[in-house]
Design an enzyme around this catalytic site. Structure first.
Site, mmCIF file in Angstrom:
data_model
loop_
_atom_site.group_PDB
_atom_site.id
_atom_site.type_symbol
_atom_site.label_atom_id
_atom_site.label_comp_id
_atom_site.label_asym_id
_atom_site.label_seq_id
_atom_site.Cartn_x
_atom_site.Cartn_y
_atom_site.Cartn_z
ATOM 1 N N PRO A 70 107.961 -24.106 106.304
ATOM 2 C CA PRO A 70 107.897 -23.089 107.362
ATOM 3 C C PRO A 70 109.293 -22.635 107.766
ATOM 4 O O PRO A 70 110.205 -23.440 107.899
ATOM 5 C CB PRO A 70 107.198 -23.828 108.511
ATOM 6 N N GLU A 71 109.443 -21.333 107.943
ATOM 7 C CA GLU A 71 110.735 -20.805 108.365
ATOM 8 C C GLU A 71 110.736 -20.592 109.871
ATOM 9 O O GLU A 71 109.726 -20.795 110.552
ATOM 10 C CB GLU A 71 111.026 -19.514 107.605
#
Length: 301
Positions: free
Chosen positions: A2-3
């Site tokens: 996840p960014e």
């Protein structure tokens, strides 16, 4: 992994269930994730009230009324699931580009939240991580900035603090490729592969360009540097807004793809036409430092 926008969406999704609630029970179902879980984590959190949930780069920060802070990183496959007490459907806060885990065998940490004041309701917050690359640690609030996970992080890519001058200060004299410099967490905190590709496409800058070429010999930002700073802020802001807007009706617990990834202009679009006006190029994929880079070699210079 996840960014930053996905992590921010998770933070916002957890706030209604956790902020102001008391942790009635905390259950560690295994002794470790990527690293060993703190041996005193259950004791320090049980009975504490969550006073706020913050974020630094890709780290979630759960502040308590005991001046303790739970630091959580989702790693490659970690996610939080909200299971409201009663008949409400479970939710997976955040829209992820890659599917999230859903098997109970990978539910490693449980937080039982109860509203303060004896009100009905509450929720179970479950941390699921099939690959166990995420981790959790504890810190005291007054020394949080000195924590080994946080102390070397650079400037946040949100808000007006990241402008051309701030970016020039960090890129000056760097001969490394521009994409590699932007992924250096000591310079800018929280930027990841997807959104760096998107920001460089918006700014029409090559990921292979030397980072220092965006700065003049006297240390001033060039027009390209100003353009890139705006592109970074805008792409992160747009992604956060897209994730946030989806939370109103996001009730699936299967990690279904969300909204912003349908707006990618470069990432994962190898062979497609470039979307810039008057550009007749196609998106190309190259590998930099073991990571896929997507860009248009025609207009990104």
């Amino acid at each position: 992994m996840p960014e930053l926008p996905e992590v921010e969406t998770v933070r916002r999704g957890l706030q209604p269930a956790m902020e102001g609630a008391t942790l009635e029970r905390v259950e560690l179902r295994r002794p470790d994730l990527r690293f060993p879980l703190p041996t005193d984590m259950e004791a320090r959190l049980t009975g504490a009230t969550i006073t706020g949930i913050g974020r630094r780069a890709k780290y979630l920060l759960f502040h308590t009324d005991r001046h303790d802070v739970l630091i959580a990183h989702l790693g490659m496959s970690g996610s939080f699931r909200v299971e409201p007490h009663g008949d409400k459907q479970s939710q997976l806060p955040g829209d992820f580009h890659h599917e999230r885990g859903k098997l109970a065998a990978h539910d490693h940490v449980l937080f039982v939240c109860r509203p303060n004041g004896g009100a009905a309701g509450g929720a179970d917050i479950i941390y699921n991580d099939p690959r166990r690359f995420g981790f959790m640690s504890m810190a005291r609030a007054d020394v949080l900035e000195d924590n080994p996970h946080l102390r070397h992080l650079g400037l946040e890519p949100t808000g007006n603090a990241l402008d051309g001058n701030a970016l020039a200060e960090r890129l000056q004299g760097r001969a490394s490729p521009l994409k590699a410099a932007l992924l250096d967490q000591r310079l800018i905190a929280g930027l990841g592969n997807i959104y760096v590709c998107e920001a460089l496409w918006r700014a029409q800058l090559s990921p292979r360009r030397k980072a220092g070429t965006l700065v003049t010999r006297t240390g001033k930002p060039t027009d390209r540097c100003h353009r890139l700073a705006v592109a970074i802020r805008d792409v992160i802001g747009d992604a956060i807004a897209a994730g946030g807007s989806s939370l109103r009706d996001y009730v699936h617990a299967d990690g279904s793809l969300g909204y912003f990834q349908h707006s990618f202009s470069a990432y994962d679009r190898e062979g497609e036409n470039c979307g810039h006006d008057a550009c007749h190029g196609r998106i190309t994929r190259i590998v930099q430092s073991g990571r896929s880079t997507f860009f248009c070699p025609t207009c990104q210079r």
